[in-house]
Design a protein around this motif. Structure first.
Motif, short mmCIF file in Angstrom:
data_model
loop_
_atom_site.label_atom_id
_atom_site.label_comp_id
_atom_site.label_asym_id
_atom_site.label_seq_id
_atom_site.Cartn_x
_atom_site.Cartn_y
_atom_site.Cartn_z
N HIS A 126 -6.52 2.92 -2.44
CA HIS A 126 -5.80 4.17 -2.20
C HIS A 126 -4.31 3.88 -2.00
O HIS A 126 -3.45 4.59 -2.54
CB HIS A 126 -6.37 4.86 -0.97
CG HIS A 126 -5.64 6.11 -0.58
ND1 HIS A 126 -5.79 7.31 -1.25
CD2 HIS A 126 -4.72 6.33 0.40
CE1 HIS A 126 -5.00 8.21 -0.68
NE2 HIS A 126 -4.35 7.66 0.30
N THR A 127 -4.01 2.84 -1.22
CA THR A 127 -2.62 2.50 -0.93
C THR A 127 -1.87 2.13 -2.20
O THR A 127 -0.75 2.63 -2.44
CB THR A 127 -2.56 1.33 0.06
OG1 THR A 127 -3.26 1.68 1.26
CG2 THR A 127 -1.12 0.96 0.40
N TYR A 128 -2.46 1.31 -3.04
CA TYR A 128 -1.78 0.92 -4.28
C TYR A 128 -1.64 2.09 -5.24
O TYR A 128 -0.63 2.22 -5.94
CB TYR A 128 -2.54 -0.24 -4.95
CG TYR A 128 -2.31 -1.56 -4.25
CD1 TYR A 128 -1.05 -2.12 -4.15
CD2 TYR A 128 -3.38 -2.25 -3.67
CE1 TYR A 128 -0.84 -3.33 -3.51
CE2 TYR A 128 -3.18 -3.47 -3.02
CZ TYR A 128 -1.91 -3.99 -2.94
OH TYR A 128 -1.71 -5.20 -2.29
N THR A 129 -2.64 2.97 -5.26
CA THR A 129 -2.55 4.14 -6.14
C THR A 129 -1.39 5.04 -5.74
O THR A 129 -0.59 5.47 -6.58
CB THR A 129 -3.86 4.94 -6.12
OG1 THR A 129 -4.93 4.11 -6.60
CG2 THR A 129 -3.76 6.17 -7.01
N GLN A 130 -1.28 5.30 -4.43
CA GLN A 130 -0.25 6.22 -3.94
C GLN A 130 1.15 5.59 -3.92
O GLN A 130 2.15 6.30 -4.04
CB GLN A 130 -0.62 6.72 -2.54
CG GLN A 130 -1.88 7.54 -2.49
CD GLN A 130 -1.82 8.76 -3.39
OE1 GLN A 130 -0.81 9.46 -3.46
NE2 GLN A 130 -2.91 9.02 -4.10
N ASN A 131 1.21 4.29 -3.74
CA ASN A 131 2.52 3.65 -3.57
C ASN A 131 3.01 2.90 -4.80
O ASN A 131 4.22 2.69 -4.94
CB ASN A 131 2.48 2.67 -2.39
CG ASN A 131 2.29 3.38 -1.06
OD1 ASN A 131 2.14 4.60 -1.00
ND2 ASN A 131 2.26 2.63 0.02
N VAL A 132 2.11 2.48 -5.66
CA VAL A 132 2.51 1.74 -6.86
C VAL A 132 2.31 2.57 -8.12
O VAL A 132 3.26 2.83 -8.86
CB VAL A 132 1.75 0.39 -6.96
CG1 VAL A 132 2.15 -0.34 -8.24
CG2 VAL A 132 2.06 -0.48 -5.75
N THR A 133 1.07 3.01 -8.36
CA THR A 133 0.81 3.82 -9.56
C THR A 133 1.66 5.08 -9.55
O THR A 133 2.22 5.46 -10.59
CB THR A 133 -0.68 4.19 -9.65
OG1 THR A 133 -1.48 3.01 -9.50
CG2 THR A 133 -0.98 4.86 -10.97
#
Length: 317
Positions: A86-93
């Motif tokens: 979730h963190t990578y989706t919201q902050n990177v993707t």
């Protein structure tokens, strides 16, 4: 001149919006309200309720925009360990989606909300921009990746950018806007005192003057003004450093925060004391010399003023 503020309905974002408007810069806000509050967006500010993963909404929000302040994201470092995807989706993707939309719309200026979390638990008590990043959570890693995305996109296009690495953001510059994070010290103390409960200090055996850990606290209004300075510099064509630390250079201990809370609120309490939490550094402060040089950055609030503004804004009903 118009700038898009992603996450502009959040605690920090709402202050950035107000700082831009005070400086005569028009603002558009995009926020999915996953943690932000619609009432934090001032009347008259165009507001797009959408996640940055919605490319169509982002492109529409970018119409007529000269630059972006990118604050939107999942910001809870501890929870990010439990929710890495979730963190990578919201902050990177989501950041990739934003940069793609910016390229399509020829928006070439961006100020990125990075974090002191990229440093992890540094060995040096004073952190400079040359301190080697060593993030210890998916959140910190995602912020570092965001900086890399800007670096690489700038190498490939005409993108102008800088990243601001904040330390502990506190206080309020508007009594209608407050920090609602359940993980930050100031709102934790405000919430407990409002309920008639006593805050706790974790660790009183640190090698510091009063035995409690020392961290760098910056007032949110000072932080917001730094975003305005960075935006104006990029808009004028000035070349900024790739990253800037925003910190006081001195630091404040947890016990000093408790003492300030007692003075400001008039509530006579003695905090309970417990053992250190794993990984808590004894002292970490930021060297803000580069930001002072290029962005006229300085922390202008005393610890009592920081807590007083946080307490004034805290909902007590």
């Amino acid at each position: 001149m118009t700038w898009l503020v992603t996450g502009g309905a959040g605690y920090i974002g709402a202050h950035v919006v107000r700082a831009f408007r005070s400086d005569g810069i028009d603002v558009v806000v995009i926020d999915d309200l996953s943690s932000g509050k619609a009432e934090f967006v001032p009347d008259g500010v165009p507001f797009v309720r959408a996640n940055l993963l919605d490319g169509t909404a982002v492109r529409e929000a970018l119409d007529g925009v000269d630059g972006v302040v990118h604050l939107a994201g999942f910001k809870y470092a501890g929870v990010s360990v439990e929710r890495p995807l979730h963190t990578y989706t919201q902050n990177v993707t989501a950041m990739v989606s934003l940069l793609e939309a910016m390229a399509e719309k020829s928006v070439r200026n961006i100020v990125f909300s990075s974090s002191a979390g990229v440093y992890g638990t540094p060995r040096d008590e004073e952190v400079t921009e040359d301190t080697t990043p060593d993030p210890r959570s998916p959140y910190g890693e995602s912020k570092l990746i965001g900086e890399w995305l800007l670096r690489d996109q700038a190498a490939a296009t005409e993108l102008h950018h800088t990243s601001l690495r904040y330390f502990n953001v506190v206080g309020s510059g508007d009594p209608t806007v407050y920090d609602a994070s359940p993980y930050n010290l100031f709102p934790i103390v405000c919430n407990l005192l409002t309920q008639g409960k006593v805050p706790q200090i974790y660790g009183t055996d640190h090698p510091t003057p009063d035995g409690t850990s020392v961290k760098d606290y910056v007032h949110v209004a000072d932080l917001a003004r730094a975003h305005v300075a960075a935006a104006r510099a990029l808009e004028s064509g000035k070349t900024l450093e790739r990253v800037y630390n925003l910190g006081s250079g001195t630091g404040t201990s947890v016990r000093e925060i408790m003492d300030a809370a007692r003075r400001v609120t008039g509530i006579d309490f003695a905090p309970t004391e417990g053992p250190r939490r794993p990984g808590d550094p004894s002292r970490v402060v930021a060297n803000g010399d580069l930001a002072a040089r290029d962005l006229a950055w300085k922390n202008t609030y005393t610890v009592d003023e920081m807590f007083a503004t946080a307490w004034e804004a805290w909902p007590k009903g």
